[in-house]
Design an enzyme around this catalytic site. Structure first.
Site, PDB file in Angstrom:
ATOM      1  N   HIS A 158       9.120  13.236  -6.118  1.00 37.91           N
ATOM      2  CA  HIS A 158       8.270  13.210  -4.915  1.00 37.91           C
ATOM      3  C   HIS A 158       6.991  12.412  -5.163  1.00 37.91           C
ATOM      4  O   HIS A 158       5.967  12.664  -4.535  1.00 37.91           O
ATOM      5  CB  HIS A 158       7.905  14.634  -4.458  1.00 37.91           C
ATOM      6  CG  HIS A 158       9.087  15.551  -4.393  1.00 37.91           C
ATOM      7  ND1 HIS A 158       9.846  15.702  -3.268  1.00 37.91           N
ATOM      8  CD2 HIS A 158       9.659  16.335  -5.337  1.00 37.91           C
ATOM      9  CE1 HIS A 158      10.834  16.558  -3.512  1.00 37.91           C
ATOM     10  NE2 HIS A 158      10.748  16.951  -4.771  1.00 37.91           N
ATOM     11  N   SER A 279      -5.896 -14.338  -3.877  1.00 37.10           N
ATOM     12  CA  SER A 279      -6.132 -14.303  -2.443  1.00 37.10           C
ATOM     13  C   SER A 279      -7.024 -15.480  -2.080  1.00 37.10           C
ATOM     14  O   SER A 279      -7.861 -15.902  -2.870  1.00 37.10           O
ATOM     15  CB  SER A 279      -6.816 -12.987  -2.083  1.00 37.10           C
ATOM     16  OG  SER A 279      -7.543 -13.134  -0.879  1.00 37.10           O
ATOM     17  N   LYS A 285      -8.755 -10.657  -6.395  1.00 33.96           N
ATOM     18  CA  LYS A 285      -7.383 -10.181  -6.260  1.00 33.96           C
ATOM     19  C   LYS A 285      -6.394 -10.835  -7.217  1.00 33.96           C
ATOM     20  O   LYS A 285      -6.463 -12.018  -7.511  1.00 33.96           O
ATOM     21  CB  LYS A 285      -6.883 -10.453  -4.836  1.00 33.96           C
ATOM     22  CG  LYS A 285      -7.624  -9.655  -3.799  1.00 33.96           C
ATOM     23  CD  LYS A 285      -7.032  -8.290  -3.635  1.00 33.96           C
ATOM     24  CE  LYS A 285      -5.819  -8.400  -2.729  1.00 33.96           C
ATOM     25  NZ  LYS A 285      -5.395  -7.113  -2.246  1.00 33.96           N
ATOM     26  N   GLU A 292       6.950  -8.016  -4.847  1.00 36.29           N
ATOM     27  CA  GLU A 292       6.879  -7.793  -3.394  1.00 36.29           C
ATOM     28  C   GLU A 292       7.945  -8.606  -2.663  1.00 36.29           C
ATOM     29  O   GLU A 292       8.610  -8.130  -1.743  1.00 36.29           O
ATOM     30  CB  GLU A 292       5.500  -8.166  -2.853  1.00 36.29           C
ATOM     31  CG  GLU A 292       4.415  -7.168  -3.224  1.00 36.29           C
ATOM     32  CD  GLU A 292       3.032  -7.649  -2.788  1.00 36.29           C
ATOM     33  OE1 GLU A 292       2.813  -7.807  -1.582  1.00 36.29           O
ATOM     34  OE2 GLU A 292       2.190  -7.885  -3.669  1.00 36.29           O
TER      35      GLU A 292
END
Ligand code: ARG
Length: 460
Positions: A158, A279, A285, A292
């Site tokens: 979980h 970024s 970043k 992804e």
């Protein structure tokens, strides 16, 4: 074909321009060219062996197809939309090069069994590539796992801290998934590797052909045994895409974990800069773009699977033009999977592990509470009572904002008088891991053996 504008003498007007574009497949099926040539060579050789064409014709066909192969490899072949697909493009060029022999190549054959053969040859080749890439990725996982049988991290259920495990054990879970993936590909290959040629349009052919001979030449394990099924079956493409979707799904789950682990809140790993991007606005970043994208591309492969299933569901026997739509999803699946597997193996090699962060996360969340319960059971308490005693101990620790190991022996004994000094070893991360000492468990000894077995299986 009669002339370049009409299909044949049967037609009174040329195909409308829009229709030509709508029905042509050469824009994508040119990728089958080498397999089309391979299939045609085998077919011609059989026709000659069965005296359906002459040896002279066979030699002309061989020479012509050899030259066409060269032209394609050199990028000099002029693909024409007018000629609809890869098959007609090659046949037309062959006839231009060698004359009547080129026109005889299509004896006893239809594009229906021809295209089914080409796709199977293409897929067999792709599966063999894929199997090598899966193996390479498994190898990369083993190399990383080798170093981390003693690196402790929290295992989650979980997404909440559950029990401590080793990082190697976690990696080996993905090894197992890939092992099943490879088994599935091997199994799928068996059904891919059957020859449709000889089915002709749908009913077979009146020439005295030898299908087994062609199957042998092309390395197929046998022939498709029903001519209608041979030209209409695309199960093998669906099966392959299902295998691919599952591989992508496994890598998507892995990606999700890499992304989480790279988040500073976890800080378990770092992914090498060459797999990340920055970024355009936020200078701080570093984004895990590759995992992804793998997660994102899984959606498109899953989509291809649904597209192929839907393509087939309403088709009456035998061949229908619908089948032309099998190629783009299939090609894209192969290309997406190939690129993903390749990049993944590289990325795994570039992962930097941060054992301290993993360890400190494992020390939070009472990861060894189950160990305490098991300890009490071994002292004679029924498991449910032990569970309750530990729940109270956890609550006690939580109220004090400390770990179970920070509770004094006297305090621990409030929850069960059976608790002794050795409990602190039981509550340690190392003790927890070491105690799960059976096949499939996270004990370092077991994980080392799992890695050794995995290595042996890879070298088979
Ligand atoms: N381009 C076609 C395909 O991809 C080849 C088979 C065409 N057969 C036909 N009867 N029109 O399926």
């Amino acid at each position: 074909m009669q002339d370049k504008d009409t299909w044949s003498g049967r037609f009174s007007e040329p195909v409308a321009e829009l229709v030509k574009h709508y029905t042509a497949s050469v824009g994508f099926d040119y990728k089958l060219a080498m397999f089309d040539i391979q299939g045609s060579l085998a077919h011609a050789q059989m026709l000659a062996a069965c005296d359906i064409i002459s040896t002279q014709d066979l030699n002309d066909i061989k020479r012509g197809l050899g030259q066409i192969e060269n032209e394609i490899l050199m990028g000099e072949f002029a693909w024409s939309l007018e000629l609809e697909d890869v098959h007609l493009n090659i046949e037309k060029r062959l006839t231009a090069l060698v004359g009547d022999a080129g026109k005889r190549l299509h004896t006893g054959r239809s594009r229906n069994d021809q295209v089914a053969t080409d796709v199977r040859l293409y897929l067999r080749h792709s599966i063999d590539d894929m199997l090598m890439l899966v193996k390479a990725l498994q190898g990369a996982l083993l190399d990383l796992a080798d170093q981390h049988a003693h690196t402790i991290m929290p295992g989650f259920t979980h997404l909440q801290v559950a029990q401590p495990i080793s990082f190697a054990h976690h990696l080996m879970a993905y090894f197992e998934m890939l092992k099943r993936d490879a088994e599935r590909l091997h199994d799928c290959r068996k059904r891919v590797n059957r020859l449709p040629l000889g089915a002709a349009a749908l009913a077979g052919t009146s020439y005295p052909i030898k299908r087994e001979y062609v199957a042998d030449l092309l390395g197929f394990d046998g022939v498709c045994e029903n001519s209608l099924d041979a030209v209409s079956d695309r199960d093998f493409a669906i099966e392959f895409t299902a295998c691919a979707a599952l591989i992508m799904t496994h890598l998507s789950r892995f990606s999700e974990e890499l992304i989480l682990w790279m988040n500073p809140r976890f800080g378990f790993i770092d992914i090498a800069d060459r797999f990340c991007t920055g970024s355009s606005i936020m200078p701080q970043k570093k984004n895990p773009d590759v995992p992804e994208l793998v997660r994102g591309k899984t959606g498109r492969v899953n989509g291809h699977l649904v597209a192929l299933l839907t393509l087939m569901k309403g088709q009456p026997l035998a061949y229908n033009k619908d089948n032309q739509e099998d190629k783009e999803p299939l090609f894209d699946t192969v290309e997406t999977l190939t690129r993903t597997l390749r990049i993944y193996a590289d990325m795994i090699t570039g992962i930097k592990v941060k054992p301290e962060a993993m360890r400190s996360a494992a020390l939070q969340g009472y990861a060894t509470a189950t160990d305490l319960a098991d300890y009490l059971v071994k002292k004679g308490l029924p498991f449910r009572d032990a569970h309750e005693a530990v729940a109270l101990a956890v609550r006690f620790a939580e109220q004090r904002g400390c770990d179970l190991t920070d509770i004094s022996l006297a305090d621990l004994r409030q929850f069960s008088p059976d608790i002794g000094e050795e409990v602190y070893q039981v509550l340690s991360l190392e003790g927890s891991l070491a105690s799960r000492n059976h096949i499939g468990g996270t004990a370092p000894l077991q994980v080392a053996e799992a890695i050794a077995r995995a290595r042996a299986s890879l070298s088979k």
